[in-house]
Scaffold this motif. Structure first.
Motif, PDB file in Angstrom:
ATOM      1  N   TRP A  12       0.803 -41.998 -18.552  1.00 57.14           N
ATOM      2  CA  TRP A  12       0.636 -40.620 -18.081  1.00 57.14           C
ATOM      3  C   TRP A  12      -0.651 -40.536 -17.254  1.00 57.14           C
ATOM      4  N   ALA A  13      -1.763 -41.055 -17.810  1.00 57.68           N
ATOM      5  CA  ALA A  13      -3.064 -40.999 -17.143  1.00 57.68           C
ATOM      6  C   ALA A  13      -3.065 -41.830 -15.862  1.00 57.68           C
ATOM      7  N   GLU A  14      -2.459 -43.020 -15.905  1.00 56.95           N
ATOM      8  CA  GLU A  14      -2.409 -43.878 -14.717  1.00 56.95           C
ATOM      9  C   GLU A  14      -1.661 -43.196 -13.578  1.00 56.95           C
ATOM     10  N   VAL A  15      -0.544 -42.564 -13.887  1.00 53.14           N
ATOM     11  CA  VAL A  15       0.262 -41.915 -12.852  1.00 53.14           C
ATOM     12  C   VAL A  15      -0.505 -40.757 -12.218  1.00 53.14           C
ATOM     13  N   ILE A  16      -1.192 -39.969 -13.053  1.00 56.24           N
ATOM     14  CA  ILE A  16      -1.947 -38.824 -12.535  1.00 56.24           C
ATOM     15  C   ILE A  16      -3.235 -39.288 -11.851  1.00 56.24           C
ATOM     16  N   GLY A  17      -3.774 -40.427 -12.301  1.00 54.59           N
ATOM     17  CA  GLY A  17      -5.015 -40.932 -11.726  1.00 54.59           C
ATOM     18  C   GLY A  17      -6.251 -40.397 -12.425  1.00 54.59           C
ATOM     19  N   ILE A  18      -6.146 -40.244 -13.745  1.00 52.45           N
ATOM     20  CA  ILE A  18      -7.278 -39.773 -14.543  1.00 52.45           C
ATOM     21  C   ILE A  18      -7.607 -40.831 -15.598  1.00 52.45           C
ATOM     22  N   PRO A  19      -8.829 -40.808 -16.133  1.00 51.24           N
ATOM     23  CA  PRO A  19      -9.203 -41.821 -17.125  1.00 51.24           C
ATOM     24  C   PRO A  19      -8.414 -41.726 -18.433  1.00 51.24           C
ATOM     25  N   ASP A  20      -8.221 -40.515 -18.925  1.00 53.68           N
ATOM     26  CA  ASP A  20      -7.511 -40.300 -20.184  1.00 53.68           C
ATOM     27  C   ASP A  20      -6.634 -39.063 -20.068  1.00 53.68           C
ATOM     28  N   ALA A  21      -5.498 -39.093 -20.761  1.00 50.66           N
ATOM     29  CA  ALA A  21      -4.624 -37.923 -20.806  1.00 50.66           C
ATOM     30  C   ALA A  21      -4.682 -37.342 -22.210  1.00 50.66           C
ATOM     31  N   ASP A  22      -5.206 -36.124 -22.321  1.00 52.74           N
ATOM     32  CA  ASP A  22      -5.198 -35.434 -23.605  1.00 52.74           C
ATOM     33  C   ASP A  22      -3.745 -35.229 -24.020  1.00 52.74           C
ATOM     34  N   ILE A  23      -3.417 -35.627 -25.240  1.00 49.46           N
ATOM     35  CA  ILE A  23      -2.011 -35.609 -25.657  1.00 49.46           C
ATOM     36  C   ILE A  23      -1.444 -34.208 -25.839  1.00 49.46           C
ATOM     37  N   HIS A  24      -2.298 -33.196 -25.856  1.00 47.30           N
ATOM     38  CA  HIS A  24      -1.822 -31.824 -26.060  1.00 47.30           C
ATOM     39  C   HIS A  24      -1.932 -30.960 -24.799  1.00 47.30           C
ATOM     40  N   THR A  25      -2.283 -31.565 -23.669  1.00 51.37           N
ATOM     41  CA  THR A  25      -2.425 -30.811 -22.422  1.00 51.37           C
ATOM     42  C   THR A  25      -1.228 -31.079 -21.516  1.00 51.37           C
ATOM     43  N   ASN A  26      -0.711 -30.013 -20.947  1.00 49.96           N
ATOM     44  CA  ASN A  26       0.446 -30.052 -20.060  1.00 49.96           C
ATOM     45  C   ASN A  26       0.187 -30.996 -18.873  1.00 49.96           C
ATOM     46  N   PHE A  27       1.212 -31.760 -18.505  1.00 53.76           N
ATOM     47  CA  PHE A  27       1.159 -32.704 -17.383  1.00 53.76           C
ATOM     48  C   PHE A  27       0.587 -32.048 -16.129  1.00 53.76           C
ATOM     49  N   PHE A  28       1.062 -30.849 -15.813  1.00 56.64           N
ATOM     50  CA  PHE A  28       0.634 -30.169 -14.601  1.00 56.64           C
ATOM     51  C   PHE A  28      -0.796 -29.649 -14.723  1.00 56.64           C
ATOM     52  N   ASP A  29      -1.207 -29.271 -15.920  1.00 59.07           N
ATOM     53  CA  ASP A  29      -2.593 -28.834 -16.140  1.00 59.07           C
ATOM     54  C   ASP A  29      -3.570 -30.003 -16.030  1.00 59.07           C
ATOM     55  N   LEU A  30      -3.079 -31.215 -16.228  1.00 52.05           N
ATOM     56  CA  LEU A  30      -3.915 -32.409 -16.077  1.00 52.05           C
ATOM     57  C   LEU A  30      -4.057 -32.819 -14.615  1.00 52.05           C
ATOM     58  N   GLY A  31      -3.330 -32.143 -13.731  1.00 53.54           N
ATOM     59  CA  GLY A  31      -3.415 -32.454 -12.297  1.00 53.54           C
ATOM     60  C   GLY A  31      -2.160 -33.092 -11.745  1.00 53.54           C
ATOM     61  N   GLY A  32      -1.147 -33.272 -12.586  1.00 57.46           N
ATOM     62  CA  GLY A  32       0.099 -33.878 -12.124  1.00 57.46           C
ATOM     63  C   GLY A  32       0.900 -32.940 -11.239  1.00 57.46           C
ATOM     64  N   HIS A  33       1.746 -33.525 -10.405  1.00 55.89           N
ATOM     65  CA  HIS A  33       2.638 -32.733  -9.555  1.00 55.89           C
ATOM     66  C   HIS A  33       4.038 -33.358  -9.583  1.00 55.89           C
ATOM     67  N   SER A  34       4.980 -32.727  -8.907  1.00 53.25           N
ATOM     68  CA  SER A  34       6.384 -33.113  -9.016  1.00 53.25           C
ATOM     69  C   SER A  34       6.659 -34.560  -8.591  1.00 53.25           C
ATOM     70  N   LEU A  35       6.003 -35.043  -7.545  1.00 58.03           N
ATOM     71  CA  LEU A  35       6.225 -36.430  -7.132  1.00 58.03           C
ATOM     72  C   LEU A  35       5.711 -37.404  -8.192  1.00 58.03           C
ATOM     73  N   GLN A  36       4.591 -37.056  -8.812  1.00 53.04           N
ATOM     74  CA  GLN A  36       4.062 -37.894  -9.887  1.00 53.04           C
ATOM     75  C   GLN A  36       4.975 -37.847 -11.111  1.00 53.04           C
ATOM     76  N   LEU A  37       5.629 -36.726 -11.315  1.00 52.74           N
ATOM     77  CA  LEU A  37       6.570 -36.618 -12.428  1.00 52.74           C
ATOM     78  C   LEU A  37       7.717 -37.611 -12.246  1.00 52.74           C
ATOM     79  N   MET A  38       8.192 -37.759 -11.022  1.00 52.16           N
ATOM     80  CA  MET A  38       9.244 -38.742 -10.748  1.00 52.16           C
ATOM     81  C   MET A  38       8.715 -40.162 -10.954  1.00 52.16           C
ATOM     82  N   ALA A  39       7.490 -40.409 -10.539  1.00 54.52           N
ATOM     83  CA  ALA A  39       6.878 -41.718 -10.750  1.00 54.52           C
ATOM     84  C   ALA A  39       6.694 -41.987 -12.242  1.00 54.52           C
ATOM     85  N   LEU A  40       6.334 -40.961 -13.003  1.00 55.15           N
ATOM     86  CA  LEU A  40       6.165 -41.100 -14.443  1.00 55.15           C
ATOM     87  C   LEU A  40       7.486 -41.496 -15.101  1.00 55.15           C
ATOM     88  N   ALA A  41       8.565 -40.832 -14.734  1.00 55.90           N
ATOM     89  CA  ALA A  41       9.881 -41.168 -15.292  1.00 55.90           C
ATOM     90  C   ALA A  41      10.227 -42.623 -14.992  1.00 55.90           C
TER      91      ALA A  41
END
Length: 87
Positions: A12-41
């Motif tokens: 999750w963090a690698e796809v968004i490009g952040i050091p860590d992904a808080d497990i309780h924070t929404n993907f989009f609130d962490l800075g993710g967007h729709s293209l990254q969501l496809m990459a995550l899948a």
């Protein structure tokens, strides 16, 4: 085998490009967007063998929620396996 939050969080963090992904924070609130969501899948499928679709990721937008969802689907699918030995 249950999927671990740590594995999903790392991807999750690698796809968004952040050091860590808080497990309780929404993907989009962490800075993710729709293209990254496809990459995550795609990465979840290739690296962990999780057949995640965009809808499932949008319905379960946190690492904790998505991990719980994936593990419950695996458990349910395993219970329905007619070749699986019963206790």
């Amino acid at each position: 085998m249950p999927v671990q939050e740590q594995e999903i969080s790392r991807i999750w963090a690698e796809v968004i490009g952040i050091p860590d992904a808080d497990i309780h924070t929404n993907f989009f609130d962490l800075g993710g967007h729709s293209l990254q969501l496809m990459a995550l899948a795609d990465r979840l499928s290739r690296q962990l063998g999780i057949e995640a679709d965009i809808v499932a990721l949008m319905e379960h937008p946190t690492v904790a929620d998505f991990t719980e969802h994936v593990n419950s689907v695996e458990t349910t699918a395993g219970d329905a396996d007619p070749t699986r030995p019963r206790p």
